[in-house]
Design an enzyme around this catalytic site. Structure first.
Site, PDB file in Angstrom:
ATOM      1  N   GLU B 105     -22.202  44.635   7.291  1.00  0.00           N
ATOM      2  CA  GLU B 105     -22.028  43.179   6.636  1.00  0.00           C
ATOM      3  C   GLU B 105     -23.255  42.135   7.427  1.00  0.00           C
ATOM      4  O   GLU B 105     -23.647  41.868   7.833  1.00  0.00           O
ATOM      5  CB  GLU B 105     -20.805  43.481   8.143  1.00  0.00           C
ATOM      6  CG  GLU B 105     -19.475  43.946   8.502  1.00  0.00           C
ATOM      7  CD  GLU B 105     -18.501  43.339   7.359  1.00  0.00           C
ATOM      8  OE1 GLU B 105     -18.945  42.516   6.505  1.00  0.00           O
ATOM      9  OE2 GLU B 105     -17.492  43.870   7.158  1.00  0.00           O
ATOM     10  N   ASP B 106     -22.341  41.087   6.663  1.00  0.00           N
ATOM     11  CA  ASP B 106     -23.114  39.660   6.362  1.00  0.00           C
ATOM     12  C   ASP B 106     -22.825  39.109   7.714  1.00  0.00           C
ATOM     13  O   ASP B 106     -23.685  38.767   8.860  1.00  0.00           O
ATOM     14  CB  ASP B 106     -22.529  39.341   5.346  1.00  0.00           C
ATOM     15  CG  ASP B 106     -21.237  39.223   5.591  1.00  0.00           C
ATOM     16  OD1 ASP B 106     -20.145  39.714   5.744  1.00  0.00           O
ATOM     17  OD2 ASP B 106     -20.913  37.753   4.378  1.00  0.00           O
ATOM     18  N   ASP B 109     -17.080  38.003  12.111  1.00  0.00           N
ATOM     19  CA  ASP B 109     -16.663  36.640  13.402  1.00  0.00           C
ATOM     20  C   ASP B 109     -15.200  37.218  13.888  1.00  0.00           C
ATOM     21  O   ASP B 109     -15.144  37.397  14.560  1.00  0.00           O
ATOM     22  CB  ASP B 109     -16.660  35.395  12.814  1.00  0.00           C
ATOM     23  CG  ASP B 109     -15.375  35.698  11.150  1.00  0.00           C
ATOM     24  OD1 ASP B 109     -14.425  36.211  11.139  1.00  0.00           O
ATOM     25  OD2 ASP B 109     -15.309  35.206  10.397  1.00  0.00           O
ATOM     26  N   PHE B 158     -19.346  26.499   9.861  1.00  0.00           N
ATOM     27  CA  PHE B 158     -18.910  26.972   9.012  1.00  0.00           C
ATOM     28  C   PHE B 158     -20.407  26.957   7.903  1.00  0.00           C
ATOM     29  O   PHE B 158     -21.260  26.347   7.837  1.00  0.00           O
ATOM     30  CB  PHE B 158     -18.119  26.093   7.988  1.00  0.00           C
ATOM     31  CG  PHE B 158     -17.789  27.250   7.024  1.00  0.00           C
ATOM     32  CD1 PHE B 158     -16.738  27.916   7.181  1.00  0.00           C
ATOM     33  CD2 PHE B 158     -18.388  27.195   6.032  1.00  0.00           C
ATOM     34  CE1 PHE B 158     -15.851  28.868   6.142  1.00  0.00           C
ATOM     35  CE2 PHE B 158     -17.594  27.860   4.974  1.00  0.00           C
ATOM     36  CZ  PHE B 158     -16.260  28.242   5.208  1.00  0.00           C
TER      37      PHE B 158
END
Lengths: 197, 186
Positions: B105-106, B109, B158
């Site tokens: 996975e990148d 969250d 973000f």
């Protein structure tokens, strides 16, 4: 502490207290995470006679994750009271897992899902809002006048009618009785004097 | 959504440089190679964000391995999601029963997608499933899932670049950067 986590009886006509809660429920549904809306009321303050003076009903209980979630999308300066309640809950029920979801968390979630337009509509609103708040260009049914419950209003603007978010409805595949038993078991385990591990 | 022609202009801060990422990927590759020594591994990349990470990581793992790709729909709250449920847009192309699977996975969250994927993949009877994430943003976690290999724990910002997007843009940045609020606030 027999009153800890008393299951709450939602009577017909109740809806989500805030539109952000309906949106949050929709996200949980999307990812197939079972949830219950305000299923437990936790006393957090008593008088000297043992009468409950103050209680707290976190917004969501995720039974599979044994996690309570309280959403607060109000302005940060208005969340002090909720912070205090959550702090008190943690003191009284140390085994309980609760996550406070602030406005910034909700905003980030909406941003992640490309729903940033909703943020300004949902954040900072006190309680239920009218359908026009959800009118987004290009969304099906956004101009239709709908029923008054928030779940139905959101439904009109953001999804098909059969996907209505109604907190009274079951979003847990177990029977109502099984869910209630699970909540009671969890509440008993969370109670301060519980011997459950 | 409006982005600059030079995407770098939309980035307020470089959180992880190209070099930092490269060093970390090598380190993760070594750990994974050691942990799975003598076994055959299947790397499952979750499209689209983890693509660059997967491409770099697989070349740092000294084991016989297979790769596979999955894509799941993301929540959008629109009427186009007829079922209102997450959907598998691209499933595995080969069975994984009795195989060791590493989900790549990148970023993790909320953990909602990962939680869904792990449940889904468990249904395919792999020998084991572990998770490798380049970035972990624990402040946003809703579903607690053990992440076996973590590249970087990052603050609550973000981020874009190295596969991570905003509105499908910025994936090709070679670093991970914090997007300026002006880039996403209309």
């Amino acid at each position: 502490m027999s009153e800890a986590g008393t299951p709450r009886d939602h009577k017909a006509g109740n809806a989500f207290a805030h539109a952000s809660e309906a949106e949050f429920a929709r996200i949980l549904d999307f990812y197939q995470v079972a949830w219950e809306y305000e299923p437990q009321v936790f006393p957090i303050l008593w008088d000297l006679d043992g009468n409950v003076l103050e209680s707290f009903a976190p917004d969501f209980f995720l039974p599979d994750l044994e996690l309570l979630i309280e959403l607060t999308t109000l302005q940060q300066r208005l969340v002090r009271k909720k912070n205090r309640k959550v702090r008190r809950l943690r003191e009284l029920y140390p085994n309980l897992r609760i996550k406070l979801f602030y406005a910034r968390d909700f905003r980030a979630l909406m941003l992640k899902y490309g729903r940033s337009a909703l943020v300004s509509e949902l954040s900072g609103t006190l309680g239920q809002v009218g359908p026009r708040h959800y009118a987004e260009p290009g969304l099906e049914g956004s101009s239709a006048a709908g029923p008054t419950a928030v779940g139905r209003q959101l439904d009109l603007s953001t999804g098909p009618a059969d996907a209505a978010i109604d907190p009274r409805a079951s979003h847990d595949r177990r029977s109502r009785g099984a869910r209630r038993r699970a909540v009671r078991r969890a509440a008993a385990a969370y109670a301060p004097n519980s011997t459950a591990t | 959504m409006k982005h600059s022609q030079d995407l770098n202009e939309d980035v307020g801060e470089i959180l992880l440089s190209e070099d930092q990422i490269r060093i970390k990927v090598v380190e993760l590759g070594k750990r994974i190679s050691a942990d799975y020594a003598g076994r055959e591994l299947t790397l499952v990349s979750v499209l689209k964000g983890s693509l660059p990470f997967m491409a770099d990581l697989m070349r740092q793992i000294d084991l016989p391995l297979r790769i596979d790709l999955m894509e799941v729909s993301s929540y959008g709250g629109t009427a186009t999601e007829s079922s209102g449920l997450v959907r598998i847009l691209k499933d595995l192309s080969a069975p994984i029963d009795d195989r060791d699977v590493l989900l790549v996975e990148d970023i993790i969250d909320t953990g909602l997608t990962l939680n869904y994927l792990i449940r889904y993949l468990r249904g395919k009877n792999p020998r084991s499933i572990k998770v490798c994430a380049l970035l972990d943003k624990p402040a946003r976690r809703l579903v607690e899932i053990p992440i076996d290999y973590v590249g970087f724990e990052i603050p609550d910002a973000f981020v874009v670049g190295y596969g991570l997007d905003f509105g499908e843009v910025y994936r090709n940045l070679r670093f991970v950067g914090v997007l300026r609020p002006e880039a996403y606030e209309s």
